[in-house]
Design an enzyme around this catalytic site. Structure first.
Site, PDB file in Angstrom:
ATOM      1  N   ASP A   3       0.838  -1.188   0.000  1.00  0.00           N
ATOM      2  CA  ASP A   3       0.000   0.000   0.000  1.00  0.00           C
ATOM      3  C   ASP A   3       0.883   1.252   0.000  1.00  0.00           C
ATOM      4  OD1 ASP A   3      -2.712   1.188   0.424  1.00  0.00           O
ATOM      5  OD2 ASP A   3      -1.758   1.931   2.253  1.00  0.00           O
ATOM      6  N   GLU A   7       1.414  -0.136  -4.856  1.00  0.00           N
ATOM      7  CA  GLU A   7       0.599   1.025  -5.183  1.00  0.00           C
ATOM      8  C   GLU A   7       1.564   2.216  -5.136  1.00  0.00           C
ATOM      9  OE1 GLU A   7      -3.501   3.135  -3.581  1.00  0.00           O
ATOM     10  OE2 GLU A   7      -1.982   2.514  -2.155  1.00  0.00           O
TER      11      GLU A   7
END
Ligand code: CA
Length: 640
Positions: free
Chosen positions: A333, A362
Site C-alpha cells: 500500500d 501502489e
C-alpha cells in the site's frame, strides 16, 4: 532532538541489530525474549493471564538484561504457550508499556502479545502445503482483489462463516437458485491469485463487539505480524486467528488459488500508540525539522523505512508471512512513501527462498519528509530501480474509465479518446514503465467508484445493455493487454456500491456490509450471468495464449504491431510470431468505442472470431476474411 539522531550514521552503527530472534521464541522448556529499545535506561517483561488490557495485574514481572546493539533479553522457564505478555521501558524516568512489535500472536484487539507454539497452529498436512505458481512469471497471474467480509457477508452467499477467513474457503456454497458463490465462483472465474485487503491485525474494528456491527477496509495497522482478530471465530485466544488463516491459505492452495496480502507498512493506526513508537519513542515514523509527524499518506504518519531497524522490521515481516503462512504475493500500500532500498531488500531476501512470490506496489508519488539526505522513494517512476516489483497502472485505469475516484471524468469506454495512451498500455508499457511485467493493469479496485458505477456516472442516460457493452469493452482491453490483470471482486458481475438512497459510494472503507457485500443473487439474473461468462471467457483466452502474457519489452515490441490510422475512438493490434517456443500465434484485436459500427480491413487469411462484444472464450464463434464489421461499443478478438 531524538528523531534526527535515529537516522544518523553513529546511531545506526551502534544500534543496528541483525539477529533473527527479536520477540518471543517459545520452546516447551523455556521462552526467550529479546526487545530492541536502545534509548531505554531500563526494560522489563510482564506476563499476564489475559490479553484484555482491562485485566491489569501481571502474574510475573521481571527485568530484562541489557544486551548487544540496543537490545534487552530475558528468559522464563516452563511452557509459556498461551501466556500474554508486554514489554516496558523506562525513558527519561517515564515508564512506557507496549505490545511486542515482533508479536506473532496477540489477544483481543492486539493490545498484548501472546507466546505461541507456532507448530501447534498448523493445519493437518501443512508441511506439504505448496503455493500454486511454480515456473511462472507475474504476467501469468490474474489477480482478484477482495475484502474478507465482502465475499461472504451477503445473506444469499450460502456461506456459513460469514465475514471470516473460514468463509473465504468454503466450497459447495450456492445462492438460493443454485449459482456457485464464494470460493467455487472464484475458481470458476479462472483467476490465479486472491488478493486480500488488509488481513493483518488492524485497529479500526473493535474485536470485542458483535460480528458485523462494524466494517472497515483495515488500512490501519496495529500488529503487522498477526492476522486480524475480527476475521477469526475467536479474537481472544491468540491461536485461533492463526490457525484459521492458515486453514484458509491451505484450502485456497488445494484449489489452485494463490494468496496475496495487502500490506500497509507506510503508516500505522495511531502514531504514538504504535508499539514500536512507544518503546523507542517516534522511531518508526518520520518527523519534519520541527518534530511534526510527516503525513503524506493522509493517515497522520509516514513510516521512516530508511532507518535501519524499520527496514529490518519490514523485511522480517514480509519474510515471516512468506515462511510461516505460505503467502504467495504481497501488495504494498502506498509504496511511494517507502524507499527503494527497503523494497529491494524485501524482494532479495524473500525471493531467495521463495522465487515464485509476486510483489506489486501502489506506487503513487507522494510528499513526505524523509529523514536522511538521499532517499529514493518506491514510486512507479522509480520502477526500473526495483527489478522485483510491479506497479499499479493508474494510466490504463484513467485512460479507460476516466480520471478521479468520483463521478467526474470519462475515458475511452465512456466517450472515446485516449488512443495514444492506450496503445502504450496494451504493450504493458505506459510512460513510466519499460517492462510489461511491471504493469498491473486494472480498471477497478477497492478505491473509487466500481467500474459499473463509474460508467453509470459518465453516461447516465445509457440503458443497462449499453452500460454492459461499455463494461465489457473495458474488460476486454485490460484483461488481454500485456502486463498483469487485476480486478475488484464482483466486477465480473457488475458490482455496485449503493447507499439506500441509490447514491454510489466511491470510498466505502467504513460503510456497512449491506453496501460493501458482493450481491450473489445478481448471478441468478441472466444479464449478470452473461457478464460473468464474458469475464470467464476473457481469462480463459488469456491463459490459452502465451502471446498475451509476454515477459519482457523486447518480446512485446517484436511481436505486436499497432494498426495505425484507424478511425477515432478505435484501436487495433496484430500479435504474431513464434512465442516462448509455443506454436506460432496470430491474434488480431480490435476495440471500437464509437456508438456506431466500424469496418476494419484484415490481414490476408481466414480469421476465426473467439471474442466479440457479448461472448468470450477459446471456442471459435465464426470466421471472416478480408474485412470485419465491429459493432458499436465492443471488442473483437480473432485468431488465425
Ligand atoms: Ca484488530
Amino acid at each position: 532532538m531524538i528523531p534526527k539522531v535515529y537516522s544518523s550514521d553513529d546511531f545506526e552503527s551502534k544500534f543496528t541489530y541483525s539477529g533473527d530472534d527479536l520477540g518471543a521464541r517459545w520452546s516447551p522448556e523455556k521462552t526467550a525474549f529479546r526487545l530492541w529499545a536502545p534509548t531505554a535506561s531500563k526494560a522489563g517483561l510482564r506476563l499476564y493471564k489475559s490479553g484484555n488490557i482491562n485485566e491489569k495485574s501481571p502474574y510475573l514481572e521481571i527485568p530484562m538484561k541489557e544486551d548487544i546493539k540496543g537490545t534487552w533479553v530475558a528468559e522464563v522457564s516452563g511452557n509459556l504457550n498461551g501466556a500474554f505478555y508486554t514489554f516496558f521501558v523506562i525513558i527519561d524516568g517515564e515508564e512506557r508499556e507496549a505490545c511486542d512489535p515482533y508479536a506473532r500472536a496477540v489477544g483481543l484487539n492486539g493490545e498484548r502479545a501472546m507466546v505461541i507454539d507456532l507448530s501447534a497452529t498448523n493445519p493437518e498436512g501443512w508441511e506439504n502445503d505448496e503455493g500454486v505458481f511454480y515456473d511462472k512469471c507475474i504476467t501469468d497471474a490474474v489477480i482478484y482483489e477482495m475484502h474478507v467480509r465482502d465475499l461472504s457477508s451477503d445473506e444469499n452467499s450460502g456461506i456459513e462463516h460469514k465475514g471470516k477467513f473460514l468463509g473465504v474457503c468454503e466450497s459447495g456454497r450456492k445462492t438460493p437458485g443454485g449459482k456457485s458463490t464464494g470460493m467455487d465462483h472464484i475458481k470458476e472465474l479462472g483467476i490465479t491469485h486472491v488478493h486480500l485487503l488488509p488481513s493483518f491485525d488492524y485497529g479500526s474494528v473493535d474485536e470485542s463487539k458483535p460480528d458485523g456491527e462494524q466494517y472497515n477496509w483495515g488500512y490501519d495497522p496495529m500488529n503487522f505480524n498477526v492476522p486480524e482478530g475480527s476475521y477469526a471465530t475467536s479474537a481472544e485466544d491468540g491461536a485461533v486467528r492463526i490457525k484459521e488463516m492458515k486453514q484458509m491459505v491451505k484450502t485456497l492452495h488445494e484449489n489452485k488459488l494463490g494468496v496475496v496480502m495487502d500490506m500497509v507498512y507506510n503508516h500505522v493506526y495511531k502514531t504514538e500508540e504504535f508499539c514500536l513508537n512507544k518503546l523507542v519513542p517516534g522511531y518508526f515514523s518520520r518527523t519534519d525539522e520541527n518534530g511534526k509527524y510527516s503525513a503524506g499518506s493522509g493517515c497522520g504518519n509516514d513510516t521512516a523505512s530508511e532507518r535501519s531497524m524499520v527496514k529490518k522490521y519490514i523485511v522480517d515481516s514480509v519474510k515471516y508471512w512468506a515462511d510461516e503462512y505460505h503467502i504467495d504475493g504481497f501488495r504494498f500500500d502506498l509504496s511511494g512513501l517507502l524507499d527503494v532500498a527497503t523494497m529491494n531488500e524485501i524482494t532479495r531476501v524473500v525471493h531467495g527462498e521463495h522465487p515464485n512470490i509476486i510483489f506489486y506496489c501502489e506506487g503513487w508519488m507522494m510528499d513526505t519528509h524523509v529523514t536522511k539526505p538521499i532517499v529514493e522513494l518506491a514510486h512507479q517512476y522509480n520502477s526500473e530501480k526495483m527489478p522485483g516489483c510491479s506497479f499499479f497502472s493508474d494510466t490504463v485505469r484513467d485512460a479507460l474509465r476516466g480520471r478521479s475516484f468520483g463521478e467526474e471524468g470519462s475515458g475511452f469506454i465512456t466517450g472515446g479518446g485516449f488512443e495514444s495512451v492506450l496503445k502504450k498500455c496494451f504493450f504493458g508499457m505506459p510512460d513510466w514503465c519499460k517492462n510489461p511485467a511491471k504493469s498491473i493493469n486494472y480498471v477497478s479496485c477497492h478505491d473509487g467508484l466500481t467500474l459499473f458505477d463509474k460508467i453509470g456516472a459518465a453516461v447516465p442516460d445509457a440503458d443497462f445493455a449499453e452500460k454492459v457493452k461499455r463494461n465489457n469493452l473495458a474488460a476486454a482491453f485490460y484483461i488481454l493487454a500485456q502486463g498483469v490483470p487485476l480486478m475488484l471482486a464482483g466486477e465480473e458481475m457488475l458490482r455496485v456500491k449503493h447507499h439506500p438512497d441509490g447514491k454510489a459510494e466511491h470510498n466505502s472503507y467504513n460503510c456497512p456490509d449491506e453496501l460493501n457485500s458482493i450481491k450473489w443473487l445478481d448471478l441468478e439474473k441472466p444479464e449478470y450471468g452473461k457478464v460473468f461468462d464474458y469475464y470467464k471467457g476473457l481469462i480463459a483466452f488469456r491463459k490459452a495464449h502465451g502471446a498475451l502474457r509476454l515477459r519482457n519489452a523486447q518480446d512485446v515490441c517484436s511481436h505486436i504491431t499497432i494498426i495505425e490510422d484507424t478511425k477515432p475512438n478505435t484501436l487495433a493490434f496484430h500479435i504474431w510470431g513464434n512465442i516462448n517456443g509455443e506454436t506460432a500465434e496470430a491474434i488480431y484485436v480490435i476495440y471500437n468505442a464509437n456508438k456506431t459500427e466500424e469496418e476494419f480491413e484484415l490481414p490476408i487469411g481466414n480469421w476465426h472470431i473467439c471474442i466479440d462484444g457479448e461472448t468470450a472464450g477459446t471456442d471459435i464463434l465464426y470466421s471472416v476474411e478480408g474485412k470485419i464489421t465491429v459493432p458499436a461499443l465492443s471488442a473483437v478478438v480473432m485468431i488465425k
